[in-house]
Design a protein around this motif. Sequence first.
Motif, mmCIF file in Angstrom:
data_model
loop_
_atom_site.group_PDB
_atom_site.id
_atom_site.type_symbol
_atom_site.label_atom_id
_atom_site.label_comp_id
_atom_site.label_asym_id
_atom_site.label_seq_id
_atom_site.Cartn_x
_atom_site.Cartn_y
_atom_site.Cartn_z
ATOM 1 N N VAL A 1 -3.701 0.643 -33.999
ATOM 2 C CA VAL A 1 -5.129 0.388 -33.855
ATOM 3 C C VAL A 1 -5.912 1.695 -33.819
ATOM 4 O O VAL A 1 -7.004 1.810 -34.370
ATOM 5 C CB VAL A 1 -5.396 -0.441 -32.589
ATOM 6 N N TYR B 1 -9.407 2.977 -35.615
ATOM 7 C CA TYR B 1 -10.522 3.406 -34.771
ATOM 8 C C TYR B 1 -10.963 4.828 -35.115
ATOM 9 O O TYR B 1 -12.126 5.096 -35.369
ATOM 10 C CB TYR B 1 -10.102 3.321 -33.300
ATOM 11 N N ASN C 1 0.938 -7.194 -36.377
ATOM 12 C CA ASN C 1 -0.124 -6.777 -35.465
ATOM 13 C C ASN C 1 -1.383 -7.622 -35.645
ATOM 14 O O ASN C 1 -2.117 -7.874 -34.700
ATOM 15 C CB ASN C 1 -0.494 -5.318 -35.703
ATOM 16 N N PHE C 2 -1.606 -8.023 -36.866
ATOM 17 C CA PHE C 2 -2.811 -8.791 -37.168
ATOM 18 C C PHE C 2 -2.474 -10.239 -37.495
ATOM 19 O O PHE C 2 -1.397 -10.516 -38.027
ATOM 20 C CB PHE C 2 -3.544 -8.197 -38.391
ATOM 21 N N VAL C 3 -3.422 -11.102 -37.188
ATOM 22 C CA VAL C 3 -3.270 -12.478 -37.633
ATOM 23 C C VAL C 3 -3.445 -12.480 -39.148
ATOM 24 O O VAL C 3 -4.034 -11.558 -39.716
ATOM 25 C CB VAL C 3 -4.315 -13.405 -36.976
ATOM 26 N N ASP D 1 -19.081 -1.485 -30.946
ATOM 27 C CA ASP D 1 -19.253 -2.929 -30.895
ATOM 28 C C ASP D 1 -18.518 -3.625 -32.040
ATOM 29 O O ASP D 1 -17.830 -4.611 -31.836
ATOM 30 C CB ASP D 1 -20.743 -3.279 -30.986
ATOM 31 N N PHE E 1 -16.056 -2.528 -33.730
ATOM 32 C CA PHE E 1 -14.620 -2.373 -33.540
ATOM 33 C C PHE E 1 -14.070 -3.379 -32.534
ATOM 34 O O PHE E 1 -13.084 -4.071 -32.775
ATOM 35 C CB PHE E 1 -14.319 -0.941 -33.084
ATOM 36 N N LYS E 2 -14.743 -3.456 -31.392
ATOM 37 C CA LYS E 2 -14.234 -4.335 -30.331
ATOM 38 C C LYS E 2 -14.187 -5.776 -30.790
ATOM 39 O O LYS E 2 -13.213 -6.493 -30.541
ATOM 40 C CB LYS E 2 -15.137 -4.234 -29.084
ATOM 41 N N ILE E 3 -15.262 -6.216 -31.440
ATOM 42 C CA ILE E 3 -15.308 -7.613 -31.840
ATOM 43 C C ILE E 3 -14.331 -7.890 -32.965
ATOM 44 O O ILE E 3 -13.611 -8.883 -32.953
ATOM 45 C CB ILE E 3 -16.737 -8.017 -32.213
ATOM 46 N N LYS E 4 -14.261 -6.982 -33.884
ATOM 47 C CA LYS E 4 -13.360 -7.203 -35.008
ATOM 48 C C LYS E 4 -11.902 -7.320 -34.533
ATOM 49 O O LYS E 4 -11.159 -8.162 -34.999
ATOM 50 C CB LYS E 4 -13.486 -6.064 -36.007
ATOM 51 N N PHE E 5 -11.534 -6.496 -33.595
ATOM 52 C CA PHE E 5 -10.125 -6.487 -33.189
ATOM 53 C C PHE E 5 -9.812 -7.485 -32.079
ATOM 54 O O PHE E 5 -8.774 -8.127 -32.091
ATOM 55 C CB PHE E 5 -9.696 -5.069 -32.787
ATOM 56 N N ASN E 6 -10.713 -7.607 -31.127
ATOM 57 C CA ASN E 6 -10.394 -8.455 -29.982
ATOM 58 C C ASN E 6 -11.170 -9.756 -29.923
ATOM 59 O O ASN E 6 -10.862 -10.621 -29.123
ATOM 60 C CB ASN E 6 -10.619 -7.697 -28.679
ATOM 61 N N GLY E 7 -12.206 -9.857 -30.744
ATOM 62 C CA GLY E 7 -12.970 -11.087 -30.761
ATOM 63 C C GLY E 7 -14.037 -11.129 -29.689
ATOM 64 O O GLY E 7 -14.055 -10.341 -28.750
ATOM 65 N N LEU E 8 -14.893 -12.100 -29.860
ATOM 66 C CA LEU E 8 -16.089 -12.227 -29.051
ATOM 67 C C LEU E 8 -15.818 -13.004 -27.777
ATOM 68 O O LEU E 8 -16.471 -12.820 -26.755
ATOM 69 C CB LEU E 8 -17.113 -12.969 -29.926
#
Lengths: 206, 212
Positions: A89, A93, A148-150, A187, A189-196
């Motif tokens: 990750v 980043y 690592n990714f869906v 923002d 990055f966080k949403i893309k990787f971990n979701g909302l």
Amino acid sequence: MGRKSLNKTRSSDLEKRKKWINNAMPYFQEYGIREINMEKMAEYLGISKGTIYNHFSSKGEIVEFAVRLKMDSIKDFHKILFDYQLGFVERYYKAIQYYTQQLYDISLLIIDDLKELYPEVWILISNFQDAAMKGLVRYYEEGMASGNFVKVNPKLLAREDRLFFELLFNQKFLIKNNLTISKAFNDHFKIKFNGLIESKIPFELE
Amino acid sequence: MMGRKSTERDRYKDREIKEKHTVRFMVYFQNNGVENFSMSKMAKDLGISKTTIYNHFSSKEEIIEAAITYKLNVISEYQTVLENITLPYTERYRKAMLFFCVQIFDVSNKLLLQIKESYPKIWIKVAIFQKNVMLDLKSYYEIGIEIGVFKSDTNPVLLSVDDQKFFDLLSNQAVLKENNIEVLEAFNHHYRVKFNGLLDPSFEILNQIPKQ
């Protein structure tokens, strides 16, 4: 005869030109590239107008040199994205953070003016972005292969990144919403990787 | 004078028929655009007489406006779903915006651009509509953050702009065609990544994000 000797000087001192153009970036940011005033620029760089003309034959050449110089350094983002010393990750980043910050310099200069005034230079940037997206697609594919990714569509993921980069070019939007590049990037990055969603609710598609 | 009057009356005679025509016109514009739009050609292509069209509409612009207004009304149904409190909070978004995306997918960037250039008055309606969608989404995210469904450190403006970018992508039909992606697939992708993130749930991200 004179022409010949000029060309010789021009090709010789690449480092000098790099240094000037790097120093001139803030000048472009302040005045843009629409009406480059050679005299002002020379004054800004603390050299004579003649010296500039010894190294660049036209304003267009200056702009192209500046863009190429910038892209040369942005290219390094590929190295970061595929630096296997870093965490998976972390690669994304750091690479994209670097990419957006560097690209932002170009956008400050110009993007819109470039398209209009120097379309051939704009094509360089556009091709560059295409290549960057290919790198991203490769990264996403790698992440899905390694688990690592869906499993979603890597091309769409890269496309979404590109749309996000375009948003960063929109200075008015950033200012209006009191955002900085790095805030917006974090923002994204966080949403893309971990979701909302706050706590992971099991995800189901019909 | 007399003839004019009776035409006016006819125009209001049958709303149902008028709406039926409007639906067909919208589909026609979706396929053919509104640039160089000819009434005779459209009448011929659709197998309707020009007189029939003029019985209901007085000008080209009126036809286009009716068609666009009709489409916007259909699309705006998404609101009812987005505000449907009987659904789980995330389902509201998924159902509403899936419907929205399928609807806007028909309306290409090209058509929108033509309207913007040739029919600025109609364009204003579209622009206001788009703006309202953004406001709806922004408030959806704000409330979601407030009630704790969404992470509190996210930015509702960025979240809604991110949706807008995605909608633009859909309207740019070429991108999806190029990559052989269906609109439904694209939406599921968008929803999944946006809400649950790209990382496989078994993958622990917290240790991986570099400190600022």
